[in-house]
Design an enzyme around this catalytic site. Structure first.
Site, PDB file in Angstrom:
ATOM      1  N   HIS A   9      -3.224   4.163   4.982  1.00  0.00           N
ATOM      2  CA  HIS A   9      -4.317   3.199   5.122  1.00  0.00           C
ATOM      3  C   HIS A   9      -5.638   3.841   4.714  1.00  0.00           C
ATOM      4  O   HIS A   9      -6.458   3.248   4.015  1.00  0.00           O
ATOM      5  CB  HIS A   9      -4.409   2.718   6.573  1.00  0.00           C
ATOM      6  CG  HIS A   9      -5.644   1.950   6.883  1.00  0.00           C
ATOM      7  ND1 HIS A   9      -5.858   0.658   6.443  1.00  0.00           N
ATOM      8  CD2 HIS A   9      -6.754   2.294   7.586  1.00  0.00           C
ATOM      9  CE1 HIS A   9      -7.049   0.244   6.847  1.00  0.00           C
ATOM     10  NE2 HIS A   9      -7.602   1.213   7.542  1.00  0.00           N
ATOM     11  N   ARG A  23       0.855  -1.183   0.000  1.00  0.00           N
ATOM     12  CA  ARG A  23       0.000   0.000   0.000  1.00  0.00           C
ATOM     13  C   ARG A  23       0.889   1.230   0.000  1.00  0.00           C
ATOM     14  O   ARG A  23       1.496   1.574   1.015  1.00  0.00           O
ATOM     15  CB  ARG A  23      -0.915  -0.023   1.238  1.00  0.00           C
ATOM     16  CG  ARG A  23      -1.603   1.295   1.510  1.00  0.00           C
ATOM     17  CD  ARG A  23      -2.626   1.190   2.625  1.00  0.00           C
ATOM     18  NE  ARG A  23      -2.130   0.643   3.866  1.00  0.00           N
ATOM     19  CZ  ARG A  23      -1.401   1.295   4.772  1.00  0.00           C
ATOM     20  NH1 ARG A  23      -1.040   2.548   4.542  1.00  0.00           N
ATOM     21  NH2 ARG A  23      -1.021   0.702   5.886  1.00  0.00           N
ATOM     22  N   TYR A  56       5.007   4.990  11.049  1.00  0.00           N
ATOM     23  CA  TYR A  56       5.310   3.572  11.258  1.00  0.00           C
ATOM     24  C   TYR A  56       6.081   2.921  10.107  1.00  0.00           C
ATOM     25  O   TYR A  56       6.377   1.732  10.159  1.00  0.00           O
ATOM     26  CB  TYR A  56       4.026   2.784  11.524  1.00  0.00           C
ATOM     27  CG  TYR A  56       2.939   2.926  10.466  1.00  0.00           C
ATOM     28  CD1 TYR A  56       2.943   2.142   9.312  1.00  0.00           C
ATOM     29  CD2 TYR A  56       1.899   3.834  10.636  1.00  0.00           C
ATOM     30  CE1 TYR A  56       1.956   2.273   8.358  1.00  0.00           C
ATOM     31  CE2 TYR A  56       0.894   3.967   9.685  1.00  0.00           C
ATOM     32  CZ  TYR A  56       0.922   3.181   8.555  1.00  0.00           C
ATOM     33  OH  TYR A  56      -0.064   3.301   7.600  1.00  0.00           O
TER      34      TYR A  56
END
Length: 367
Positions: A266, A262, A275
């Site tokens: 998100h 991805r 992250y």
């Protein structure tokens, strides 16, 4: 007999991966998944991915402008979605999760109908029976149960139909997935489970979800699983087509893990820089699904710059269609909340609707 058992290590990144098009755009063959595809079909796959990416980018921009409440981008996952979606037949039935915008495109769903859900003016926006494409499900495990139940039904009806269900690496930790696998295998249901492993369940990496490749999960239930290069549209097409044909022949369920990434957050409420680092993203950018097909089409002489320019122009027209269409969407009537709860009249819903109207009227006009 088709061999599906693979030797892998304990690292979830270590598993044989089916690939027909390398990141450099070189065509390769695989003994188990041959793909006979024309130049026109190859150009069609590129067009599908390019237009899906352009509309997805426009949706992100619209959310940033306050026109959508939220948007879940598919950036980087175009090959997994277009390849698998184009493997289906019109009579097949597809159960998406909430990020399958490319699959929706292959099923003939207008992108505007997807955006209505994220704008908050509809609870779906399209007729599932018209497209054989179920409504989005924002709860990540249940689509597999829905798909398995539907597959058990079409099997009992004797229909020449296969069912395709999507989920993510994060959903693989849900109990609903295990239950769907159980029902699918004991009933020999004609269903294909397609996992888009995009490496993160929001901020949780796959290594924190499982110590074993997701594609091997199916072995515990006794049906085949395979890992495919999720950035390779040809491999996704070939493997999914094989799995769906296998299901139609009465050979039961199959699990496909599309190993992809991805590239975007998100969702538009997420900050992925907290992250993951830029080096990781850059590594995956070198495996971009559009770039590799562009390279192959160019080097093999199956597309020229005029074709790519035409696709780019079509993408801008689609973006304009989406931009203008979203802003023109009417607000839903307050009573729409009650209109599609049940297919037929329901006394309790009718009572609640009447109570709502009475309360609204008691507050006065415009309240």
């Amino acid at each position: 007999m088709h061999q599906w058992r693979r030797k892998v290590g304990k690292n979830p990144a270590q598993a044989e991966m089916i690939q027909l098009l390398t990141p450099e755009g070189k065509r390769v063959e695989h003994p188990d998944y041959a793909l006979d595809i024309s130049s026109g079909e190859l150009r069609g796959l590129y067009r599908d991915m390019a237009l899906t990416r352009r509309f997805d980018a426009e949706a992100t921009s619209l959310q940033r402008q306050g026109e959508l409440g939220l948007w879940a981008s598919l950036l980087g996952q175009e090959a997994a979605q277009i390849g698998s979606g184009r493997a289906t037949r019109p009579e097949d039935y597809v159960f998406p999760c909430y990020r399958e915008h490319g699959v929706a495109w292959t099923r003939g769903v207008d992108p505007l109908q997807l955006l209505g859900l994220y704008r908050g003016v509809s609870n779906g926006g399209w007729d599932p029976q018209e497209h054989n494409f179920h409504l989005y499900t924002l709860v990540i495990g249940p689509p597999l149960l829905h798909a398995t139940g539907y597959a058990m039904g079409v099997m009992r009806d004797g229909a020449d139909t296969a069912v395709l269900s999507y989920f993510g690496d994060g959903a693989s930790s849900q109990g609903d997935v295990a239950e769907a696998f159980t029902f699918a295998t004991v009933n020999n249901a004609p269903v294909v489970f397609f996992c888009q492993n995009n490496q993160y369940a929001i901020s949780t990496p796959t290594a924190r979800q499982t110590s074993y490749p997701i594609s091997r999960r199916s072995e515990g239930w006794g049906f085949p699983g395979v890992r495919v290069d999720g950035n390779d549209v040809l491999a996704c097409l070939a493997v999914t087509r094989y799995a769906l044909d296998r299901a139609r022949r009465g050979e039961g369920p199959m699990l496909i893990e599309a190993f992809t990434y991805r590239m975007a957050p998100h969702a538009t409420s997420d900050d992925p820089t907290r992250y993951r680092d830029e080096a990781e993203r850059a590594e995956w950018k070198s495996k971009d699904p559009l770039d590799r097909l562009h390279a192959y089409l160019t080097r093999s002489g199956q597309a020229d710059e005029a074709f790519f320019a035409e696709v780019a122009e079509e993408g801008e027209k689609l973006a304009q269609h989406v931009r203008e269409g979203v802003r023109a969407m009417p607000d839903p009537a307050p009573t729409d909340l009650f209109d599609h709860v049940y297919a037929e009249h329901h006394a309790v819903v009718a009572e609640e609707r009447a109570g709502f109207l009475a309360l609204r009227d008691s507050l006065g006009a415009g309240q």
